[in-house]
Design a protein around this motif. Structure first.
Motif, PDB file in Angstrom:
ATOM      1  N   UNK A 299       0.832  -1.212   0.000  1.00  0.00           N
ATOM      2  CA  UNK A 299       0.000   0.000   0.000  1.00  0.00           C
ATOM      3  C   UNK A 299       0.863   1.256   0.000  1.00  0.00           C
ATOM      4  N   UNK A 300       1.958   1.241   0.754  1.00  0.00           N
ATOM      5  CA  UNK A 300       2.856   2.400   0.796  1.00  0.00           C
ATOM      6  C   UNK A 300       3.488   2.691  -0.548  1.00  0.00           C
ATOM      7  N   UNK A 301       3.958   1.640  -1.213  1.00  0.00           N
ATOM      8  CA  UNK A 301       4.562   1.817  -2.537  1.00  0.00           C
ATOM      9  C   UNK A 301       3.529   2.289  -3.557  1.00  0.00           C
ATOM     10  N   UNK A 302       2.325   1.734  -3.497  1.00  0.00           N
ATOM     11  CA  UNK A 302       1.261   2.152  -4.418  1.00  0.00           C
ATOM     12  C   UNK A 302       0.888   3.617  -4.189  1.00  0.00           C
ATOM     13  N   UNK A 303       0.981   4.060  -2.943  1.00  0.00           N
ATOM     14  CA  UNK A 303       0.633   5.448  -2.620  1.00  0.00           C
ATOM     15  C   UNK A 303       1.688   6.418  -3.134  1.00  0.00           C
ATOM     16  N   UNK A 304       2.966   6.141  -2.851  1.00  0.00           N
ATOM     17  CA  UNK A 304       3.993   7.120  -3.225  1.00  0.00           C
ATOM     18  C   UNK A 304       4.211   7.205  -4.727  1.00  0.00           C
TER      19      UNK A 304
ATOM     20  N   UNK B 243       1.786   7.503  -6.766  1.00  0.00           N
ATOM     21  CA  UNK B 243       0.638   8.256  -7.269  1.00  0.00           C
ATOM     22  C   UNK B 243       1.039   9.715  -7.472  1.00  0.00           C
ATOM     23  N   UNK B 244       0.804  10.272  -8.670  1.00  0.00           N
ATOM     24  CA  UNK B 244       1.138  11.685  -8.909  1.00  0.00           C
ATOM     25  C   UNK B 244       0.399  12.599  -7.932  1.00  0.00           C
ATOM     26  N   UNK B 245       1.126  13.582  -7.396  1.00  0.00           N
ATOM     27  CA  UNK B 245       0.546  14.535  -6.452  1.00  0.00           C
ATOM     28  C   UNK B 245       0.853  14.201  -5.008  1.00  0.00           C
TER      29      UNK B 245
ATOM     30  N   UNK C 190      -5.679   2.156   5.742  1.00  0.00           N
ATOM     31  CA  UNK C 190      -5.676   3.582   6.062  1.00  0.00           C
ATOM     32  C   UNK C 190      -4.304   4.126   5.706  1.00  0.00           C
ATOM     33  N   UNK C 191      -4.255   5.219   4.935  1.00  0.00           N
ATOM     34  CA  UNK C 191      -2.981   5.854   4.597  1.00  0.00           C
ATOM     35  C   UNK C 191      -3.017   7.325   4.987  1.00  0.00           C
ATOM     36  N   UNK C 192      -1.891   7.819   5.492  1.00  0.00           N
ATOM     37  CA  UNK C 192      -1.739   9.230   5.843  1.00  0.00           C
ATOM     38  C   UNK C 192      -0.685   9.822   4.914  1.00  0.00           C
ATOM     39  N   UNK C 193      -1.085  10.858   4.171  1.00  0.00           N
ATOM     40  CA  UNK C 193      -0.209  11.376   3.126  1.00  0.00           C
ATOM     41  C   UNK C 193      -0.021  12.888   3.204  1.00  0.00           C
ATOM     42  N   UNK C 194       1.029  13.334   2.523  1.00  0.00           N
ATOM     43  CA  UNK C 194       1.300  14.749   2.303  1.00  0.00           C
ATOM     44  C   UNK C 194       1.143  14.974   0.807  1.00  0.00           C
ATOM     45  N   UNK C 195       0.320  15.944   0.444  1.00  0.00           N
ATOM     46  CA  UNK C 195       0.013  16.232  -0.960  1.00  0.00           C
ATOM     47  C   UNK C 195       0.874  17.392  -1.449  1.00  0.00           C
ATOM     48  N   UNK C 196       1.300  17.321  -2.701  1.00  0.00           N
ATOM     49  CA  UNK C 196       2.044  18.434  -3.304  1.00  0.00           C
ATOM     50  C   UNK C 196       1.078  19.575  -3.607  1.00  0.00           C
ATOM     51  N   UNK C 197       1.529  20.788  -3.339  1.00  0.00           N
ATOM     52  CA  UNK C 197       0.720  21.970  -3.622  1.00  0.00           C
ATOM     53  C   UNK C 197       0.421  22.050  -5.114  1.00  0.00           C
ATOM     54  N   UNK C 198      -0.811  22.416  -5.454  1.00  0.00           N
ATOM     55  CA  UNK C 198      -1.203  22.583  -6.852  1.00  0.00           C
ATOM     56  C   UNK C 198      -2.032  21.432  -7.393  1.00  0.00           C
ATOM     57  N   UNK C 199      -2.064  20.312  -6.696  1.00  0.00           N
ATOM     58  CA  UNK C 199      -2.871  19.165  -7.127  1.00  0.00           C
ATOM     59  C   UNK C 199      -4.232  19.214  -6.435  1.00  0.00           C
ATOM     60  N   UNK C 200      -5.252  18.737  -7.134  1.00  0.00           N
ATOM     61  CA  UNK C 200      -6.598  18.675  -6.555  1.00  0.00           C
ATOM     62  C   UNK C 200      -6.660  17.499  -5.581  1.00  0.00           C
ATOM     63  N   UNK C 201      -6.900  17.797  -4.319  1.00  0.00           N
ATOM     64  CA  UNK C 201      -6.898  16.781  -3.268  1.00  0.00           C
ATOM     65  C   UNK C 201      -7.910  15.665  -3.531  1.00  0.00           C
TER      66      UNK C 201
ATOM     67  N   UNK D 218      -9.001  14.481  -6.371  1.00  0.00           N
ATOM     68  CA  UNK D 218      -8.504  13.646  -7.474  1.00  0.00           C
ATOM     69  C   UNK D 218      -7.336  12.783  -7.030  1.00  0.00           C
ATOM     70  N   UNK D 219      -6.378  13.375  -6.311  1.00  0.00           N
ATOM     71  CA  UNK D 219      -5.226  12.613  -5.829  1.00  0.00           C
ATOM     72  C   UNK D 219      -5.700  11.514  -4.888  1.00  0.00           C
ATOM     73  N   UNK D 220      -6.625  11.834  -4.001  1.00  0.00           N
ATOM     74  CA  UNK D 220      -7.144  10.853  -3.053  1.00  0.00           C
ATOM     75  C   UNK D 220      -7.824   9.693  -3.770  1.00  0.00           C
ATOM     76  N   UNK D 221      -8.629   9.987  -4.772  1.00  0.00           N
ATOM     77  CA  UNK D 221      -9.301   8.930  -5.544  1.00  0.00           C
ATOM     78  C   UNK D 221      -8.274   8.070  -6.281  1.00  0.00           C
ATOM     79  N   UNK D 222      -7.231   8.701  -6.813  1.00  0.00           N
ATOM     80  CA  UNK D 222      -6.169   7.942  -7.491  1.00  0.00           C
ATOM     81  C   UNK D 222      -5.405   7.048  -6.519  1.00  0.00           C
TER      82      UNK D 222
END
Length: 134
Positions: free
Chosen positions: A27-32, A34-36, A73-84, A86-90
């Motif tokens: 899950x961690x690898x699949x998350x990181x 993901x663009x954004x 359950x994953x806890x992430x930091x999103x890059x500024x400029x991406x739609x949260x 959309x990134x969450x769904x991805x």
């Protein structure tokens, strides 16, 4: 669901078990990837293990594993400029597809917790501070 994986598959030769830590790493690898996604947030313990030089691939991931299904359950930091949203769904889609294809477990839910937003300017300031210390 249990946090410890019970017998996953019984075959003529024995049983196959997948440890919850394996699901966390997947899950961690699949998350990181993901663009954004700027990174994972694992709290105090995850930060200490990284300071000690160990890369924790399950950082910011919690799973519950049953015989045939799992929840993540994953806890992430999103890059500024991406739609949260959309990134969450991805993230949800990527985790679900990766775990199901690698393990055969059915993913019943993927909860995404956004803990921070990462700014490019913030990264430059951190690099400058590290270079000043050296």
């Amino acid at each position: 669901m249990d946090t410890l994986a019970p017998d996953y598959v019984k075959t003529d030769l024995g049983s196959i078990q997948i440890a919850p830590e394996v699901i966390e790493v997947i899950a961690g690898l699949a998350t990181i990837e993901t663009p954004g996604v700027a990174g994972m947030s694992g709290g105090f313990a995850g930060g200490i293990s990284e300071l000690l030089g160990r890369k924790n691939l399950a950082k910011g991931v919690k799973v519950e594993v049953g015989q045939k299904e799992t929840a993540v359950d994953v806890s992430v930091v999103i890059e500024f400029g991406y739609r949260i949203p959309e990134v969450s769904a991805n993230i949800q889609s990527n985790i679900k597809n990766t775990i199901e294809s690698m393990t055969g477990l059915q993913v019943v839910e993927v909860n995404v917790h956004i803990l921070d937003v990462h700014f490019k300017q913030q990264e430059k300031q951190e690099e400058e501070a590290v270079n000043r210390v050296k």
